[in-house]
Design a protein around this motif. Structure first.
Motif, short mmCIF file in Angstrom:
data_model
loop_
_atom_site.label_atom_id
_atom_site.label_comp_id
_atom_site.label_asym_id
_atom_site.label_seq_id
_atom_site.Cartn_x
_atom_site.Cartn_y
_atom_site.Cartn_z
N UNK A 220 0.83 -1.21 0.00
CA UNK A 220 0.00 0.00 0.00
C UNK A 220 0.86 1.25 0.00
N UNK A 221 1.95 1.15 0.72
CA UNK A 221 2.90 2.23 0.79
C UNK A 221 3.42 2.54 -0.61
N UNK A 222 3.85 1.49 -1.31
CA UNK A 222 4.35 1.66 -2.68
C UNK A 222 3.23 2.15 -3.59
N UNK A 223 2.02 1.63 -3.37
CA UNK A 223 0.89 2.03 -4.22
C UNK A 223 0.66 3.53 -4.13
N UNK A 224 0.68 4.06 -2.90
CA UNK A 224 0.46 5.50 -2.76
C UNK A 224 1.54 6.30 -3.47
N UNK A 225 2.74 5.81 -3.38
CA UNK A 225 3.83 6.53 -4.04
C UNK A 225 3.72 6.48 -5.55
N UNK A 226 3.37 5.31 -6.07
CA UNK A 226 3.28 5.22 -7.54
C UNK A 226 2.12 6.09 -8.03
N UNK A 227 0.99 6.07 -7.31
CA UNK A 227 -0.16 6.86 -7.75
C UNK A 227 0.13 8.36 -7.61
N UNK A 228 0.61 8.77 -6.42
CA UNK A 228 0.72 10.20 -6.16
C UNK A 228 1.96 10.85 -6.75
N UNK A 229 3.02 10.09 -6.90
CA UNK A 229 4.25 10.69 -7.42
C UNK A 229 4.52 10.27 -8.87
N UNK A 230 4.60 8.95 -9.10
CA UNK A 230 5.00 8.48 -10.43
C UNK A 230 3.94 8.80 -11.49
N UNK A 231 2.69 8.40 -11.23
CA UNK A 231 1.65 8.65 -12.24
C UNK A 231 1.44 10.15 -12.43
N UNK A 232 1.58 10.91 -11.37
CA UNK A 232 1.43 12.36 -11.49
C UNK A 232 2.51 12.93 -12.42
N UNK A 233 3.72 12.46 -12.26
CA UNK A 233 4.82 12.92 -13.13
C UNK A 233 4.54 12.54 -14.58
N UNK A 234 4.05 11.32 -14.79
CA UNK A 234 3.79 10.88 -16.16
C UNK A 234 2.67 11.71 -16.78
N UNK A 235 1.67 12.02 -15.98
CA UNK A 235 0.57 12.85 -16.49
C UNK A 235 1.06 14.22 -16.90
N UNK A 236 2.00 14.77 -16.11
CA UNK A 236 2.54 16.08 -16.47
C UNK A 236 3.19 16.05 -17.84
N UNK A 237 3.74 14.89 -18.20
CA UNK A 237 4.42 14.78 -19.49
C UNK A 237 3.43 14.75 -20.66
N UNK A 238 2.17 14.44 -20.38
CA UNK A 238 1.15 14.48 -21.43
C UNK A 238 0.92 13.15 -22.11
N UNK A 239 -0.07 13.14 -23.00
CA UNK A 239 -0.56 11.90 -23.61
C UNK A 239 0.50 11.16 -24.42
N UNK A 240 1.39 11.91 -25.04
CA UNK A 240 2.35 11.25 -25.92
C UNK A 240 3.51 10.58 -25.19
N UNK A 241 3.59 10.78 -23.87
CA UNK A 241 4.73 10.23 -23.12
C UNK A 241 4.62 8.71 -23.04
N UNK A 242 5.61 7.98 -23.57
CA UNK A 242 5.50 6.51 -23.53
C UNK A 242 5.49 6.03 -22.10
N UNK A 243 4.62 5.06 -21.81
CA UNK A 243 4.44 4.66 -20.42
C UNK A 243 5.59 3.82 -19.90
N UNK A 244 6.57 3.52 -20.72
CA UNK A 244 7.72 2.77 -20.21
C UNK A 244 8.87 3.71 -19.90
N UNK A 245 8.67 5.02 -20.09
CA UNK A 245 9.74 5.96 -19.78
C UNK A 245 9.57 6.52 -18.38
N UNK A 246 10.24 5.89 -17.42
CA UNK A 246 10.16 6.33 -16.04
C UNK A 246 11.42 7.11 -15.68
#
Ligand code: ADP
Ligand code: MG
Length: 504
Positions: free
Chosen positions: A354-380
């Motif tokens: 759950x700890x990791x889940x919150x981090x991936x949702x709040x930090x990682x996915x948020x960063x990817x969203x900032x990059x926009x629709x064209x950002x490949x989802x394997x680029x972390x």
């Protein structure tokens, strides 16, 4: 608007990820010089015969299994006759009466947060067919050119039932389908290159009416944004037409992204206009039970199964599980981070997950969203291993949440500056930085206690306020201690010690 219900069914053309074409040995690679990848079969020269690509059939079987459909043991290729310059044979080989995949469904997650809901969309069928060539109207000194490289490229046309009721549901469907075909490895999903394109059939009807209204079909939408914009425009247009007393004519329309409008391409043709008949050059396609079983054994965990596993193994809500499993890459990333967050020998329990889940949702996915629709989802910007290591140090209390977030953001920015060619940080780097920058959280009770004592002695006013029942004064004292510790004291310990001293 409120008394109208929107009805949408989607036809999707997914280009199958085969090396060669569906009926010839020519390459399907994108971007070659025009007409360098068109064989005698693709050019329809006299005397040639098509030979079906086994890999393309396997892709169709995979898809059928993934959506819980029936994979037909017998399907038939037909000729769909029409004239167009990019179709040298004068017909397209497709499947009509007996398609290879029948039925099945896809579960979507629609909306966000409190408004999120699940929806099942039924599929009508999926059939194999060949793509046409491409007319090039630009840069030819006033003339048009034909590129037949794409002629004969294998496609799976996937047809949904008219089950969607809003443009949001349509986009959720297209996204789920897109994630699914990539997940099972049958299509690269590259929308810019045309590997995944949707036609949206749209109609409206008064709420409560049983029959569907007349539909118009918006052709060739190659981005999720265009899909939404086109449907929203079309719905409004149809409602206006009807409210002004006109009737909707069945038609095929194009979306112009420049001005956000749909416009008429042709009135709708019927199936009989195409004079379909079974292709005499191709035998019926017979798929044995054994082959289907073989393909099934070769398939890895499907999206919905992984989502349910995330819920049961990690104790996640259905909504969080689908966010973390939005596609193959993100789900792998999340699981990688959970494993890396565990200390040696620690078992996977809901708490670290759950700890990791919150981090991936709040930090990682948020960063990817900032990059926009064209950002490949394997680029972390931060690898799963690095995030896991950061989380481990955080859970161990070596660093505080603030430090962890700062390091995470710093690593991500480093990777972004490098165009994501590499990750910004590595697991080993974390311990180095904690050491060299003195980021270690103070968890030594004695050290914190003396800070607490200093703060209490220096702030008698706050102490008095707290004793008089003002809860806010407590927060002010916590803030003072954290400040004295330069943000590095373990907040839980600070809280506990302060409480003890004030109440004891
Ligand atoms: P065609 O192949 O001629 O386009 P189909 O009957 O195969 O016609 O339907 C194509 C798509 O249109 C399907 O996805 C179906 O769900 C959708 N559809 C059919 N009727 C309607 C309607 N009244 N409103 C919206 N979508 C519809
Ligand atoms: Mg159609």
């Amino acid at each position: 608007m409120n008394q109208w219900e929107v009805v949408i069914g989607i036809e999707t053309h997914a280009q199958l990820a085969t090396v060669s074409k569906i009926f010839s040995g020519a390459s399907t690679a994108f971007g070659a010089e025009p007409n360098t990848q068109a064989s005698a079969v693709d050019l329809a020269l006299p005397g040639v015969l098509p030979v079906l690509n086994k890999k393309a059939v396997e892709c169709a079987i995979r898809f059928g299994l993934a959506i819980g459909a029936e994979v037909a043991q017998k399907s038939v290729f037909a000729r769909k006759n029409y004239f167009y310059p990019d179709l040298p044979k004068g017909y397209q080989i497709s499947q009509m009466d007996l398609p290879v995949v029948v039925g099945g469904d896809i579960t979507l997650q629609v909306g966000q947060g409190d408004k999120a809901y699940e929806k099942v969309v039924r599929l009508t069928r999926a059939h194999l067919e060949e793509d046409a060539g491409k007319s090039l109207h630009e840069d030819f000194h006033g003339k048009s050119g034909i590129d037949l490289n794409r002629a004969g490229t294998p496609l799976l046309e996937i047809v949904s039932e008219p089950d969607m009721r809003s443009s949001d549901e349509a986009v959720a469907y297209a996204k789920s389908l897109h994630a699914l075909v990539r997940w099972i490895g049958i299509c690269d999903g590259n929308m810019q290159e045309g590997s995944f394109r949707c036609d949206a059939n749209v109609s409206v009807r008064p709420k409560g009416q049983a029959e569907y209204g007349t539909r118009r079909e918006i052709k060739n939408l190659n981005s999720f944004r265009f899909l939404k914009e086109a449907i929203d425009f079309e719905v409004q247009w149809q409602i206006n037409e009807i409210e002004e007393g006109r009737r909707i004519q069945q038609a095929t329309v194009l979306f112009d992204p420049e001005n956000g409008e749909t416009r008429m391409m042709r009135s709708k043709e019927d199936a009989h206009d195409y004079r379909y008949f079974p292709d005499p050059d191709l035998l019926p396609l017979i798929i044995s039970r054994e082959w289907i079983d073989e393909v099934r054994e070769d398939m890895w965990e499907l999206p919905n199964d992984r989502k349910l596993r995330f819920q049961s193994d990690f104790g996640l809500s259905s909504y969080d599980a689908s966010l973390l499993n939005i596609n193959f890459d993100i789900g792998n990333y999340f699981e990688g981070a959970v494993l890396a967050a565990l200390a040696n020998g620690e078992r996977i329990e809901p708490e670290p997950a759950k700890f990791a889940a919150n981090w991936v949702i709040n930090e990682v996915l948020a960063k990817m969203n900032q990059e926009g629709e064209g950002h490949p989802t394997w680029k972390f910007g931060v690898s799963a291993e690095t995030l896991g290591c950061l989380l481990r140090r955080l859970r161990e209390g070596v660093i505080g949440a603030k430090t962890a977030k700062e390091l995470f953001a710093e690593f991500w920015e480093e990777a972004r500056a490098n165009n994501y060619a590499s990750h910004g940080g590595y697991p080993e780097k974390i311990d180095e930085l904690i050491e060299s920058r003195g980021l270690k959280q103070i968890s030594d009770t004695g050290a914190i206690e003396s800070l607490v004592d200093e703060v209490l002695a220096a702030n008698p006013a706050n102490v008095a306020e707290f004793k008089a029942g003002k809860e806010k004064a407590f927060n002010a004292l916590v803030g003072q201690v954290m400040k004295a510790a330069k943000g590095k004291a373990n907040p839980q310990q600070v809280n506990d010690l302060l409480k003890q001293k004030l109440e004891g």
